[in-house]
Enzyme design. Structure first.
Site, PDB file in Angstrom:
ATOM      1  N   LYS A 207       0.855  -1.191   0.000  1.00  0.00           N
ATOM      2  CA  LYS A 207       0.000   0.000   0.000  1.00  0.00           C
ATOM      3  C   LYS A 207       0.892   1.243   0.000  1.00  0.00           C
ATOM      4  CE  LYS A 207      -3.716  -2.227   2.631  1.00  0.00           C
ATOM      5  NZ  LYS A 207      -5.001  -2.153   1.960  1.00  0.00           N
ATOM      6  N   GLU A 241     -12.472  -2.672  10.590  1.00  0.00           N
ATOM      7  CA  GLU A 241     -13.225  -3.096   9.408  1.00  0.00           C
ATOM      8  C   GLU A 241     -14.702  -3.161   9.759  1.00  0.00           C
ATOM      9  OE1 GLU A 241     -11.139  -5.992   6.568  1.00  0.00           O
ATOM     10  OE2 GLU A 241     -10.598  -6.706   8.550  1.00  0.00           O
ATOM     11  N   HIS A 265      -0.049  -7.928   9.051  1.00  0.00           N
ATOM     12  CA  HIS A 265      -0.246  -6.540   8.616  1.00  0.00           C
ATOM     13  C   HIS A 265       0.099  -5.518   9.707  1.00  0.00           C
ATOM     14  CE1 HIS A 265      -2.118  -8.694   5.473  1.00  0.00           C
ATOM     15  NE2 HIS A 265      -3.334  -8.770   5.973  1.00  0.00           N
TER      16      HIS A 265
HETATM   17  C1  BG6 Z   1      -6.595  -9.893   4.829  1.00  0.00           C
HETATM   18  C2  BG6 Z   1      -7.385 -10.531   5.925  1.00  0.00           C
HETATM   19  O1  BG6 Z   1      -5.255 -10.300   4.891  1.00  0.00           O
HETATM   20  O2  BG6 Z   1      -6.671  -8.490   4.970  1.00  0.00           O
HETATM   21  C3  BG6 Z   1      -8.826 -10.062   5.888  1.00  0.00           C
HETATM   22  O3  BG6 Z   1      -7.350 -11.942   5.783  1.00  0.00           O
HETATM   23  C4  BG6 Z   1      -8.891  -8.555   5.905  1.00  0.00           C
HETATM   24  O4  BG6 Z   1      -9.562 -10.605   6.976  1.00  0.00           O
HETATM   25  C5  BG6 Z   1      -7.964  -7.961   4.848  1.00  0.00           C
HETATM   26  O5  BG6 Z   1     -10.223  -8.165   5.660  1.00  0.00           O
HETATM   27  C6  BG6 Z   1      -7.872  -6.463   4.981  1.00  0.00           C
HETATM   28  O6  BG6 Z   1      -7.173  -5.947   3.873  1.00  0.00           O
HETATM   29  P1  BG6 Z   1      -7.463  -4.479   3.339  1.00  0.00           P
HETATM   30  O7  BG6 Z   1      -6.453  -4.273   2.250  1.00  0.00           O
HETATM   31  O8  BG6 Z   1      -8.870  -4.467   2.856  1.00  0.00           O
HETATM   32  O9  BG6 Z   1      -7.261  -3.565   4.499  1.00  0.00           O
END
Ligand code: BG6
Length: 515
Positions: A207, A241, A265
């Site tokens: 990102k 989320e 992440h």
């Molecule tokens: C993924 C997870 O790695 O990342 C998901 O398995 C999550 O559960 C997603 O929703 C979030 O990614 P982003 O790019 O939408 O923030």
């Protein structure tokens, strides 16, 4: 002239601009090509790289999966995928060029003979399309197949790099489910591929705004001097989320959000926020510094974990005005599931820079909205000279790095409010990525696929990084399994998490930034 001292070590950002960013011709082989990731992310990313003319002529794609399918069928499906998921809709001329290099290979993941057939196909493509023996294998299957696929890639000779060509492998998450399994997987992959050939992907590193953390910190002289325990009071990192299980109940119930989001992440973002400046942006220089951060995270005893880590599950509620069911009513979730969908952690880094500065992390499903941000909360001025309207001293400065959506950065500081008295009010200075650059950031997978083709592993996770991050996560998982572990808290879908998550900060006299 001659009296200006360079303040920023100028070699840090220099090389990037000079580096060639076009990939050499190669063939991308996706294992698990019938899956969601291929349709939603990988093929749209390849399409956009084609539009931007970043792929070498002749670049090809081979989808490898178990189902029977013709090349034409696979091409048709991939066209649909670009239509549905790409940030640019397919342009007929560009698509027809790309389409000619897309192939399907039906095979099982367990049968060596099928890998030999794949090899024959790739050799043929090298001759016809000039891909020069360069291969990028992408593991997009369920992780239980990883070790086997890697072993058979080795046995069929596909992992071997011929003189002047390369063979690389991208491994999707989840990379193991605890320290032991991650270590074993590293061993299994390491038996076949050299570390330089292995690209453990974490799409957060692709990102733009995650990469911008280093740019802000090290491309400017005004922030870094403050980026330490003399000036920073605490740091918050939120990945919220609004989505729930979205058909991924079976996977998520096994994983839980600690493994799904924090191990990878969130810890990656944390390392970029907390690391020391590297000497150059070379892959290993950057990753050496990230590793030091992971090593410095203080490991906690089970009792400390019960105090510093909150886990919770969402109950039914409403998100953005729409009713949302609780996790226990989601498909493929057992009614007695104890899987956490929210976690909040207070952690400390044992280093000169960060000693005494708590880092508060929170992430959850079914929170009120999607937002990822890092906020740096500075200390109050040493002496309270001024009054503010709402409290006896003005609010502390906050710098917010907005990762998504609404990508950008803001700085809150105090200003004299208009009027006859000296009263301070907080005001905000804002940078918005889209407004300033007139462009939306590109998709993470585009950057990462291209980097792998170019052979730049800076934005991929090294073996020691992944294991150090699992070391911390596993200590929490083990504490949760003990009989004296506190129960799971709950929160209503559409709220900012359980009261226990707020308490984590209240106990320190702080509270989460309102989002
Ligand atoms: C993924 C997870 O790695 O990342 C998901 O398995 C999550 O559960 C997603 O929703 C979030 O990614 P982003 O790019 O939408 O923030």
């Amino acid at each position: 002239a001659g009296c200006q001292e360079p303040i920023i070590p100028e070699n840090v950002f220099r090389q990037e601009g000079r580096r060639r960013r076009t990939a050499a011709p190669c063939t991308v082989v996706i294992f698990g090509a019938s899956g969601d990731l291929t349709r939603r992310k990988l093929v749209p990313a390849l399409y956009n790289l084609t539009v931007e003319q970043l792929l070498g002529a002749g670049c090809s794609l081979v989808g490898y999966a178990r189902r029977e399918k013709s090349h034409a069928q696979f091409r048709e499906e991939m066209h649909g995928a670009i239509q549905a998921f790409s940030r640019r809709k397919p342009d007929p001329a560009i698509w027809s060029g790309l389409e000619q290099g897309i192939y399907y290979c039906q095979g099982s993941f367990e049968d060596l003979e099928h890998y030999r057939q794949l090899k024959a196909m790739l050799d043929g493509l090298d001759r016809e399309r000039g891909t020069g023996g360069n291969r990028l294998f992408y593991l997009a299957t369920p992780p239980s197949y990883y070790a086997q696929i890697v072993r058979l890639l080795g046995e069929s000779g596909l992992a071997e790099e011929m003189p002047g060509s390369w063979s690389r492998i991208i491994v999707e998450k989840p990379f193991g489910h605890d320290l032991e399994s991650a270590h074993a997987l590293n061993g299994e992959i390491g038996d076949v591929f050299q570390e330089e050939q292995i690209y453990r992907i974490d799409h957060y590193l692709g990102k733009e705004t995650v990469q911008n953390i280093l740019a802000f910190r090290l491309g400017n002289a005004i922030f870094e001097p403050l980026w330490n325990n003399r000036f920073v009071d605490h740091v918050e990192l939120t990945v919220a989320e609004s989505l729930g299980m979205e058909g991924r109940g079976a996977y998520f119930d096994e994983a839980g959000i600690l493994r799904d989001m924090v191990q990878n992440h969130i810890f990656q973002v944390l390392t970029l926020v907390a690391m020391e400046p590297p000497v150059t942006l070379e892959a290993d220089e950057v990753r050496d510094e990230k590793v030091k951060v992971l090593k410095s995270i203080r490991l906690l005893s089970p009792t400390e974990i019960y105090r510093s880590v909150v886990r919770a599950q969402y109950l039914g509620g409403a998100v953005a005005g729409k009713p949302a069911r609780g996790i226990l009513d989601e498909p493929n979730i057992p009614p007695d599931s104890r899987t956490e969908t929210y976690v909040a952690i207070r952690l400390e880094l044992e280093s000169w820079r960060w000693a005494g500065v708590p880092f508060y992390i929170r992430t959850g499903k079914r929170l009120p909205r999607r937002v990822t941000e890092v906020s740096i909360h500075f200390k109050h001025p040493p002496y309270a000279l001024f009054q503010s309207e709402s409290s006896s001293s003005p609010s502390a400065n906050v710098m917010v790095l907005r990762i998504q959506p609404d990508e950008g950065m803001s700085l809150t500081f105090n200003s004299k409010a208009p009027g006859q008295i000296m009263r301070l009010d907080p005001v905000r200075m804002d940078f918005n990525y889209a407004t300033s650059f007139g462009a939306e950031p590109s998709e993470a997978y585009e950057r990462l696929l291209l980097d792998c083709m170019i052979g730049d592993s800076t934005l991929f996770t090294r073996r020691d990084e992944v294991e150090l991050s699992w070391r911390y996560i596993t200590s929490i998982l083990e504490a949760w399994r003990r009989p004296d572990a506190p129960g799971l808290a709950t929160y209503e879908a559409g709220t900012w998490g359980p009261a226990e998550g707020d308490l984590l900060l209240h106990r320190d006299g702080r509270r989460w930034r309102r989002l």
